[in-house]
Design an enzyme around this catalytic site. Structure first.
Site, PDB file in Angstrom:
ATOM      1  N   ASP A 178       0.852  -1.191   0.000  1.00 42.19           N
ATOM      2  CA  ASP A 178       0.000   0.000   0.000  1.00 42.19           C
ATOM      3  C   ASP A 178       0.889   1.244   0.000  1.00 42.19           C
ATOM      4  O   ASP A 178       2.029   1.195  -0.475  1.00 42.19           O
ATOM      5  CB  ASP A 178      -0.931  -0.031   1.219  1.00 42.19           C
ATOM      6  CG  ASP A 178      -2.288   0.583   0.926  1.00 42.19           C
ATOM      7  OD1 ASP A 178      -2.328   1.786   0.627  1.00 42.19           O
ATOM      8  OD2 ASP A 178      -3.305  -0.130   0.991  1.00 42.19           O
ATOM      9  N   SER A 225     -10.932  -0.554  -1.897  1.00 43.68           N
ATOM     10  CA  SER A 225      -9.747  -0.512  -1.032  1.00 43.68           C
ATOM     11  C   SER A 225     -10.127  -0.720   0.421  1.00 43.68           C
ATOM     12  O   SER A 225      -9.338  -1.230   1.214  1.00 43.68           O
ATOM     13  CB  SER A 225      -9.039   0.844  -1.151  1.00 43.68           C
ATOM     14  OG  SER A 225      -8.144   0.868  -2.222  1.00 43.68           O
ATOM     15  N   HIS A 272      -3.956   6.422   2.730  1.00 44.79           N
ATOM     16  CA  HIS A 272      -4.592   5.196   2.240  1.00 44.79           C
ATOM     17  C   HIS A 272      -4.097   3.955   2.975  1.00 44.79           C
ATOM     18  O   HIS A 272      -4.887   3.136   3.461  1.00 44.79           O
ATOM     19  CB  HIS A 272      -4.333   5.068   0.740  1.00 44.79           C
ATOM     20  CG  HIS A 272      -5.108   3.997   0.048  1.00 44.79           C
ATOM     21  ND1 HIS A 272      -4.680   2.702  -0.024  1.00 44.79           N
ATOM     22  CD2 HIS A 272      -6.279   4.044  -0.625  1.00 44.79           C
ATOM     23  CE1 HIS A 272      -5.559   1.988  -0.719  1.00 44.79           C
ATOM     24  NE2 HIS A 272      -6.542   2.776  -1.096  1.00 44.79           N
TER      25      HIS A 272
END
Length: 731
Positions: free
Chosen positions: A117, A494, A178
């Protein structure tokens, strides 16, 4: 020859020539030394990564002529360009009737989830290690440029291009939020009083709060995620000792497996007993848009939970319109003038009605909207255009219909509504009694690479997920948003992916010897049934159903599969010995004696029949189930299918006397000729009075000649266009 500005390519070599030894890097250097006119300096500058911990190969910067020469060398199995991917977001666990931390901390603490990620913010409260024991003895990972603890036990970063935007950190630290969000969703510790600026206040926790986290930063702000970095991360993660890999990223355009870094890396992970969980993508609701299609991966769609974020609009005449947004701004009930964006175009700046009505940056006349609320026609941007023109707030009056279920955060008071003066109320949360339903953006099937392998596999919460955030990242994504938050609410596959990753880790903690395929099967066959009336695309939207964490730990029977099974599947799909090696990396991998054909004999937990228009339905599946429950048990089958399709299962009863015993059955599907037939949904269910082992069976039509045994099947994308060289962080 000059290599510094050349493209990056990566290569796989035969295991017979390249072993897992300390000489791996020297071998790579020697090959490049010979290729680059015997120049040691050019060879050193060219070599980017040497993969040798878990599989063999390296990444290097080479010119096209050098690539052509190199690809013809006898020992080279595969030469692949360095494509880029992009990233595809806690009430959710309560919604699934699951209370994290139910198993003993030491069992959960033996499990390591690796996240490919954008990094992590290690100081977040979600990653404190209070009361946690040291990492498991098996762990071989390292921490680079950040301080780890007993929660975050590994942190590496990869940047093959050597480019670092000013917004980024040259470390595993997360600059965009994220990676922090996904890792805390799966394995964050309990944090009381967590909220997004007062919204959705409560206890934030991951699904497996005592599991360990290992971070592999492969995605960078503005740069995306490169194949070379992804493969290097896989190589390290497998050797480090992760148990589950969570990857909320993927390609907008599905690539043949031998060109797909995630599929290749996940194959090697599978060989080492590691399940890879990946997001399906955010290109829905267009059909055939799902990514991460390899059958050895768990592909996760996104669905809603029973909480949605509302920000209402109150007009000057007292009319109230409910809108959808994550709005933390307060206007204290004061009314402000409302102006339509199309009436205040910045003509002097070269803009017209089209740009202005969509409130694009630079399109609005600041002299006419300062201190006013702007009515925009669509949600194409983040309202940065309104902020730039000194607008006070924004309302979307005609949002894109299939995106109305997404609550977004903006850098000013804003909301979306389905329809003189008005005001925007601060956000609140309402109960969504329709949940769960698949999110509009979640990518759909059918599977463009292998139409008879149902994808996505499963769905999990991915709408309006509250989780930890990087304090240096804008919560709305706008550069004009100066708010700093510890937790953020975002949506995407996600966000659904780490939910499934956590469930996989939970199952692994209780059944440490189960294979990746067994864990995947347990998750799929115990999934909660989704209501097809709320999801027009049926299984193409939600796969086997909605993940059920507790049920997945006790599935009764599992559909297991090994490396040999997947190799046989690839050969049946038209791969030959040469293309097969590009995935397996093994010189002895062979398709000799295997005739290409349908994928009906792969031991998969779902059944798919793709019928060419004008052809009759005629398919026979062979499946083998393994007993993982009671030593003495008998399962009986029930079949549900529309009357136009006939389904026969033989035998109709499976009796087991020991745990681990295997039984094989066949499923024959037949029916009349079909033309332009939408998906027909059915199920095959095995029951023993305690366990319910449910598998979807779908029949649908495809255009003639679209069924081919070539692994090069995808040629053009259905739906939104995208550059196939880019990987997407699946927000």
């Amino acid at each position: 020859m000059q290599c510094l500005n050349n493209s990056i390519f990566y290569y796989f070599f035969s295991v017979l020539q390249f072993y897992f030894t300390k000489r791996a890097i020297n071998d790579d250097f020697d090959l490049l030394f010979g290729l680059l006119d015997g120049s040691a300096s050019l060879a050193k500058e060219s070599l980017v990564y040497s993969y040798g911990r878990s599989f063999n190969g390296f990444a290097a910067k080479l010119s096209p002529p050098e690539v052509d020469t190199f690809s013809k060398m006898e020992r080279v199995i595969s030469v692949i360009p360095n494509h880029k991917l992009h990233l595809h977001t806690t009430h959710s666990w309560e919604f699934m009737d699951f209370s994290p931390g139910k198993i003993r901390p030491q069992e959960e603490g033996n499990i390591v989830i690796g996240f490919l990620d954008s990094g992590i913010w290690p100081e977040s409260e979600s990653f404190n290690d209070e009361g946690m024991s040291p990492p498991p003895a098996k762990w071989k990972g390292k921490c680079h440029n950040i301080t780890c603890n007993n929660k975050i036990i590994g942190a590496r970063y990869y940047n093959s291009e050597g480019l670092y935007p000013t917004t980024e950190f040259k470390s595993p630290r997360d600059a965009i939020g994220h990676g922090t969000h996904t890792s805390s969703t799966a394995a964050g510790r309990e944090v009381d009083g967590a909220s997004f600026l007062g919204l959705a206040k409560g206890t934030a926790t991951g699904g497996v709060p005592n599991a360990r986290i290992a971070v592999y930063k492969v995605c960078w702000d503005m740069l995306g995620c490169s194949n070379a970095d992804i493969l290097a991360a896989f190589d390290d993660a497998i050797a480090d000792g992760v148990d589950i890999l969570s990857m909320s990223l993927g390609s907008d355009d599905p690539q043949p497996f031998f060109d797909d870094a995630l599929a290749i890396g996940a194959f090697h992970a599978m060989k080492h007993g590691v399940l890879s969980s990946a997001s399906a993508g955010n290109s829905g609701p267009s059909p055939a848009t799902a990514s991460n299609l390899a059958p050895w991966m768990l592909t996760v769609a996104a669905s809603s939970m029973d909480r949605k974020f509302i920000s209402q609009v109150v007009l000057g005449n007292g009319e109230i319109y409910p809108g959808i947004a994550v709005n933390s701004f307060k206007l204290n009930g004061t009314s402000f003038p409302l102006v339509w964006a199309g009436d205040v175009a910045n003509y002097s700046g070269g803009n017209g009605l089209l740009n202005a009505k969509n409130c694009l940056p630079g399109s609005l006349n600041s002299n006419k909207i300062a201190g006013k609320i702007v009515l925009c026609n669509s949600v194409l941007g983040d309202y940065t255009g309104v902020v730039m023109a000194n607008g006070l707030g924004a309302i979307v009056s005609f949002p894109i219909p299939f995106l109305i279920d997404i609550a977004l955060s903006y850098p000013l008071p804003a909301t979306q509504v389905k329809t003189g003066d008005g005001t925007i109320l601060v956000g609140e949360t309402w109960k969504d009694i329709m949940a769960p339903y698949v999110a509009s953006f979640s990518s759909r099937g059918p599977n463009r690479l292998n139409p008879e392998i149902l994808k996505p596999d499963i769905t999990a919460p991915g709408l309006d997920i509250l989780a930890a955030w990087s304090p240096v990242a804008s919560p709305s994504g706008s550069p004009f948003d100066t708010r700093k938050v510890k937790f953020n609410v975002i949506s995407g596959t996600s966000m659904s992916c780490p939910h499934a990753s956590a469930v996989a880790a939970y199952v692994k903690a209780l059944h440490p010897n189960w294979s990746p395929a067994a864990i995947k099967s347990a998750i799929m066959t115990t999934a909660n049934v989704m209501d097809p009336r709320k999801n027009d695309d049926h299984e193409f939207a939600y796969g086997a159903g909605h993940v059920n964490p507790l049920a997945a730990t006790n599935p009764g029977l599992v559909y297991n599969a090994s490396e040999a099974d997947y190799i046989h599947f690839l050969c049946k799909q038209g791969y030959n010995t040469s293309t097969l090696k590009q995935i397996t990396g093994e010189s002895n991998a062979s398709c000799d004696g295997i005739v290409p054909g349908r994928a009906w004999d792969l031991n998969y937990p779902t059944f798919g029949v793709a019928v060419e228009d004008g052809q009759s339905v005629n398919a026979t599946f062979t499946r083998t189930v393994t007993n993982v429950a009671s030593a003495n048990s008998t399962y009986r089958v029930t079949v549900q299918m529309p009357s136009s399709v006939n389904v026969e299962v033989h035998p109709k009863e499976l009796s087991f006397s020991t745990v681990g015993e295997k039984k094989t059955f066949t499923v024959k599907v037949s029916g009349p000729k079909m033309v332009e037939q939408p998906i027909q949904s059915g199920t095959i269910v095995w029951k023993d009075g305690v366990h319910v082992v449910r598998s979807p069976l779908i029949v649908y039509t495809i255009t003639p000649n679209s069924m081919t045994t070539s692994p090069f099947r995808p040629t053009e994308r259905i739906g939104f266009g995208a550059n196939s060289n880019n990987w997407n962080m699946h927000f």
